[in-house]
Design a protein around this motif. Structure first.
Motif, PDB file in Angstrom:
ATOM      1  N   THR A 108       0.570  13.817  -0.900  1.00  0.00           N
ATOM      2  CA  THR A 108       1.435  13.694   0.278  1.00  0.00           C
ATOM      3  C   THR A 108       0.888  14.508   1.443  1.00  0.00           C
ATOM      4  N   THR A 109       0.390  15.704   1.146  1.00  0.00           N
ATOM      5  CA  THR A 109      -0.184  16.545   2.202  1.00  0.00           C
ATOM      6  C   THR A 109      -1.436  15.912   2.796  1.00  0.00           C
TER       7      THR A 109
ATOM      8  N   MET B  43      -4.147   5.896 -10.658  1.00  0.00           N
ATOM      9  CA  MET B  43      -3.945   4.557 -11.197  1.00  0.00           C
ATOM     10  C   MET B  43      -4.667   4.346 -12.532  1.00  0.00           C
ATOM     11  N   THR B  44      -5.756   5.061 -12.742  1.00  0.00           N
ATOM     12  CA  THR B  44      -6.540   4.882 -13.971  1.00  0.00           C
ATOM     13  C   THR B  44      -6.318   6.000 -14.990  1.00  0.00           C
ATOM     14  N   CYS B  45      -5.856   7.150 -14.535  1.00  0.00           N
ATOM     15  CA  CYS B  45      -5.587   8.295 -15.436  1.00  0.00           C
ATOM     16  C   CYS B  45      -4.213   8.867 -15.121  1.00  0.00           C
ATOM     17  N   PRO B  46      -3.150   8.169 -15.484  1.00  0.00           N
ATOM     18  CA  PRO B  46      -1.799   8.607 -15.100  1.00  0.00           C
ATOM     19  C   PRO B  46      -1.409   9.975 -15.662  1.00  0.00           C
ATOM     20  N   ARG B  47      -2.122  10.464 -16.672  1.00  0.00           N
ATOM     21  CA  ARG B  47      -1.787  11.790 -17.196  1.00  0.00           C
ATOM     22  C   ARG B  47      -2.032  12.887 -16.160  1.00  0.00           C
ATOM     23  N   LEU B  48      -2.810  12.578 -15.137  1.00  0.00           N
ATOM     24  CA  LEU B  48      -3.083  13.554 -14.074  1.00  0.00           C
ATOM     25  C   LEU B  48      -2.008  13.556 -12.997  1.00  0.00           C
ATOM     26  N   ILE B  49      -1.037  12.669 -13.124  1.00  0.00           N
ATOM     27  CA  ILE B  49       0.056  12.631 -12.150  1.00  0.00           C
ATOM     28  C   ILE B  49       1.042  13.741 -12.498  1.00  0.00           C
ATOM     29  N   GLU B  50       1.073  14.759 -11.692  1.00  0.00           N
ATOM     30  CA  GLU B  50       1.950  15.904 -11.866  1.00  0.00           C
ATOM     31  C   GLU B  50       2.627  16.209 -10.527  1.00  0.00           C
ATOM     32  N   PRO B  51       3.708  16.979 -10.541  1.00  0.00           N
ATOM     33  CA  PRO B  51       4.362  17.315  -9.266  1.00  0.00           C
ATOM     34  C   PRO B  51       3.397  17.935  -8.256  1.00  0.00           C
ATOM     35  N   ALA B  52       2.502  18.806  -8.717  1.00  0.00           N
ATOM     36  CA  ALA B  52       1.567  19.458  -7.798  1.00  0.00           C
ATOM     37  C   ALA B  52       0.566  18.460  -7.205  1.00  0.00           C
ATOM     38  N   THR B  53       0.078  17.532  -8.038  1.00  0.00           N
ATOM     39  CA  THR B  53      -0.912  16.572  -7.537  1.00  0.00           C
ATOM     40  C   THR B  53      -0.263  15.546  -6.602  1.00  0.00           C
TER      41      THR B  53
ATOM     42  N   LEU C 192       9.442   8.626  -4.503  1.00  0.00           N
ATOM     43  CA  LEU C 192       8.044   8.805  -4.875  1.00  0.00           C
ATOM     44  C   LEU C 192       7.845  10.211  -5.421  1.00  0.00           C
ATOM     45  N   ASN C 193       7.976  10.331  -6.738  1.00  0.00           N
ATOM     46  CA  ASN C 193       7.722  11.607  -7.410  1.00  0.00           C
ATOM     47  C   ASN C 193       6.860  11.355  -8.637  1.00  0.00           C
TER      48      ASN C 193
ATOM     49  N   ARG D  67       0.849  -1.199   0.000  1.00  0.00           N
ATOM     50  CA  ARG D  67       0.000   0.000   0.000  1.00  0.00           C
ATOM     51  C   ARG D  67       0.887   1.253   0.000  1.00  0.00           C
ATOM     52  N   PHE D  68       1.830   1.289  -0.956  1.00  0.00           N
ATOM     53  CA  PHE D  68       2.911   2.266  -0.900  1.00  0.00           C
ATOM     54  C   PHE D  68       2.455   3.716  -0.960  1.00  0.00           C
ATOM     55  N   LEU D  69       1.385   3.983  -1.687  1.00  0.00           N
ATOM     56  CA  LEU D  69       0.923   5.371  -1.775  1.00  0.00           C
ATOM     57  C   LEU D  69       0.232   5.846  -0.512  1.00  0.00           C
TER      58      LEU D  69
END
Length: 219
Positions: free
Chosen positions: A188-189, A173-183, A87-88, A68-70
């Protein structure tokens, strides 16, 4: 009419004399109902982690999802090098692309089960805190303080933040294009707030339990 008045007076007197008894019965029913909810939510909070663990095994969903790494870690366990374990956003995008089956299992199987768990745990913490507070002798100065509302703040904050975290993970996990540094920073927050709020809610329940043992109505 004169003959009716004494009997009417007796009926009214019997009616008013039964009001404390009715109120006491209603209070007992409410207490029993609250206790049933506490027991059921507590049982689910205990059972569901075992159920998730039985499903999310390393063989079935891979090392990273089984850990459950995330939700729990600050790295990607399966990264072959120290740099790739960080984790970036770049490493997470690469991980989703390389582990599409595990990512789908994480989003569609593990996250729904985790939502059930967080609802059970959050409900247990809120209900147990309120039940313990109701069993205590509070000073008269607390008469106007909405204690029960305040005691729900930490469990409610945990429930909200954990749901947001689960939804973000499922989206990544389903829309990796939304993975950005800000998101990723936002995730993490949210994770930090979740961990802090559930820890504080557990401490709140434990402290109230000790106080109820010492100064509860039945102590």
């Amino acid at each position: 009419m004169a003959e009716c008045m004494p009997s009417c007076g007796k009926q009214a007197k019997r009616k008013y004399s039964r009001q404390p008894e009715v109120a006491a019965t209603a209070a007992r029913d409410n207490t029993a109902g609250a206790m049933r909810l506490i027991i059921v939510s507590g049982l689910f909070a205990i059972i569901l982690p075992f159920a998730i663990g039985l499903f999310a095994t390393k063989k079935r969903v891979g090392l990273d999802v089984s850990e459950r790494f995330l939700e729990r870690l600050d790295e990607i366990p399966s990264g072959p090098t120290e740099q790739q374990r960080q984790l970036n956003s770049d490493n997470l995008k690469t991980w989703v692309a390389d582990h599409s089956v595990s990512a789908a299992q994480y989003a569609r199987r593990v996250m729904p089960m985790d939502i059930l768990y967080l609802l059970a745990l959050g409900s247990f913490l809120g209900l147990a805190s309120n039940w313990l507070a109701a069993d205590m002798q509070w000073p008269a100065s607390f008469a106007g303080v909405p204690i029960r509302i305040w005691l729900w703040l930490l469990p409610a904050l945990y429930i909200v933040t954990d749901i947001v975290e689960d939804l973000m993970i499922a989206t990544f996990m389903t829309c990796p294009r939304l993975i950005e540094p800000a998101t990723v920073r936002a995730l993490t927050t949210i994770k930090s707030i979740k961990i802090g709020s559930v820890g504080a809610a557990m401490l709140q329940t434990a402290v109230l339990g000790v106080l109820a043992l010492l100064w509860g109505k039945g102590a």
